[in-house]
Design a protein around this motif. Structure first.
Motif, PDB file in Angstrom:
ATOM      1  N   ASP A  95       0.847  -1.203   0.000  1.00  0.00           N
ATOM      2  CA  ASP A  95       0.000   0.000   0.000  1.00  0.00           C
ATOM      3  C   ASP A  95       0.881   1.252   0.000  1.00  0.00           C
ATOM      4  OD1 ASP A  95      -2.181   1.695   0.200  1.00  0.00           O
ATOM      5  OD2 ASP A  95      -2.396   1.440   2.361  1.00  0.00           O
ATOM      6  N   GLU A 110      -4.120  -0.152  -6.084  1.00  0.00           N
ATOM      7  CA  GLU A 110      -4.219  -0.543  -4.669  1.00  0.00           C
ATOM      8  C   GLU A 110      -4.202  -2.072  -4.565  1.00  0.00           C
ATOM      9  OE1 GLU A 110      -4.307   1.218  -1.931  1.00  0.00           O
ATOM     10  OE2 GLU A 110      -5.014   3.233  -2.409  1.00  0.00           O
ATOM     11  N   THR A 161     -10.611   4.808  -1.650  1.00  0.00           N
ATOM     12  CA  THR A 161      -9.431   5.031  -2.477  1.00  0.00           C
ATOM     13  C   THR A 161      -9.593   6.387  -3.173  1.00  0.00           C
ATOM     14  OG1 THR A 161     -10.269   4.144  -4.576  1.00  0.00           O
ATOM     15  CG2 THR A 161      -9.439   2.541  -2.965  1.00  0.00           C
TER      16      THR A 161
END
Length: 385
Positions: free
Chosen positions: A115, A172, A335
């Motif tokens: 991440d 992601e 996100t």
């Protein structure tokens, strides 16, 4: 110039601290060195580079790299996007060096491996075997700032971008499963200003903790109301959720509490108006505000993040599903997709598991290298050739 090896690129990205911390400026790192390093590698491959400082941040930058063989490099093609920052780390809980890629038990450990700084290493690796001169549509690579706290980089890019790609992929960690929707995020701070005094005579003061007790009662009613009235079966948790995350108040047992603060969040469904939730919160607490005028303040902790959805029938989504042979899913976390989806159909898709994000000893399994490289190359071939 020849690119360094995959693991060298990976390690150089992880070695540069890019922690975001909204509360403590000393623990909030600039991403400038990292985007400059990416810029050098991509420029060597023939990409045109734009570095943009992001207003109202602590020396943070977006990078946009574009490769195009056309005079118009804004229409069509593919945008690959990722954020350059990480969350802070729990130093006492890590057994590996967070600022170095450590290979152990077929895993790559390090802060940002999953991440999601590591995604840029996967992108560069996928470009090794592609003849960029054969592209018929532009390929864009976006590296954003401050995703972990304010999403300022993505918001600024969406506001000013002139691009119109056919598809955007945010890398992601989704275990290479395409994600087409997620919930929004609203974080509110509720502050109670009471009247302090000696605890032996409570009537002479106003106990902020006691007022907060009344506020929490109303919030729990709102939590149930949201659960009852809003539903979307696309999500594993098919209703908006509320979490009471932090509460602080008081300074001594023998003193009437003069101040109490609660920080909470609501995870809104994509179809909900994110800003109307503030009005709903104010309406819910209005009876207590009337009872205690000018003593209850409601504010955003950070700017709210809307939910996001790419519709099932979107052609770009259908193409991505075919390429990876996986049906798109939904998730509850947030996100940068709500911002980038304003520019082009956006799908969240990347190596590693979200279960590793924000965890001590964050890692990506080494088995993701070949399938991620193959997936990125297929995406580039589909949308840029």
């Amino acid at each position: 110039m020849k690119l360094p090896s995959f693991i060298e690129i990976y390690n150089e990205l992880i070695t540069i601290p890019t922690i975001s911390n909204v509360a403590d400026a000393k623990l909030d790192y600039s991403n400038k060195l990292l985007v400059e390093k990416l810029a050098n590698w991509l420029a060597d491959l023939g990409f045109k580079i734009i570095l943009t400082p992001i207003p109202n941040t602590r020396d943070k930058y977006n990078l946009l790299a574009t490769y195009s063989n056309n005079t118009n490099d804004t229409l069509g093609g593919l945008l690959l996007s990722g954020h350059t920052d990480t969350v802070p780390f729990d130093e006492g809980l890590w057994t590996k060096d967070p600022f170095k890629v450590t290979e152990f038990d077929n895993k790559w450990y390090g802060l940002g491996t999953a991440d999601m700084k590591g995604f840029f290493a996967f992108i560069l690796e996928s470009l090794r075997d592609i003849d960029l001169k054969s592209l018929t549509k532009p390929l864009h690579i976006l590296a954003t700032a401050d995703e972990e706290i304010t999403m300022a980089g993505a918001a600024y890019f969406a506001q000013h971008a002139k691009l119109q790609p056919d598809c955007t992929i945010i890398g992601e960690p989704t275990s290479l499963i395409p994600i087409r929707a997620h919930k929004g995020f609203v974080s509110n701070v509720i502050r109670i200003t009471g009247k302090s005094g000696h605890s032996s005579d409570p009537e002479k003061g106003i106990n902020a903790i006691e007022v907060m007790h009344l506020v929490i009662g109303k919030l729990l009613e709102l939590k149930q109301k949201l659960k009852n009235e809003y539903h979307n079966n696309s999500f594993a948790v098919p209703y908006p959720t509320m979490n009471l995350g932090i509460i602080k108040g008081g300074d001594a047992a023998n003193r009437i509490c003069g101040c109490c603060e609660l920080i909470m969040d609501i995870r809104a469904l994509p179809e909900m108006d994110i800003h109307s939730l503030y009005d709903l919160l104010c309406q819910t607490l209005q009876p207590i505000r009337n009872q205690y005028p000018n003593r209850i303040d409601i504010a955003y902790e950070v700017d709210p993040i809307a939910g996001y959805e790419c519709q099932h029938d979107n052609p770009a989504l259908q193409e991505v599903e075919k390429l990876v042979n996986q049906s798109a899913q939904t998730v509850n976390y947030s996100t940068e997709a709500p911002f980038l989806n304003q520019i082009a159909p956006t799908i969240v898709l990347g190596p590693g598991s979200i279960e590793q994000a924000h965890q001590p000893d964050e890692f990506v399994d080494m088995s993701y290298l070949k399938p991620t490289k193959a997936t990125l190359q297929k995406l580039i071939q589909r949308f840029c050739m």
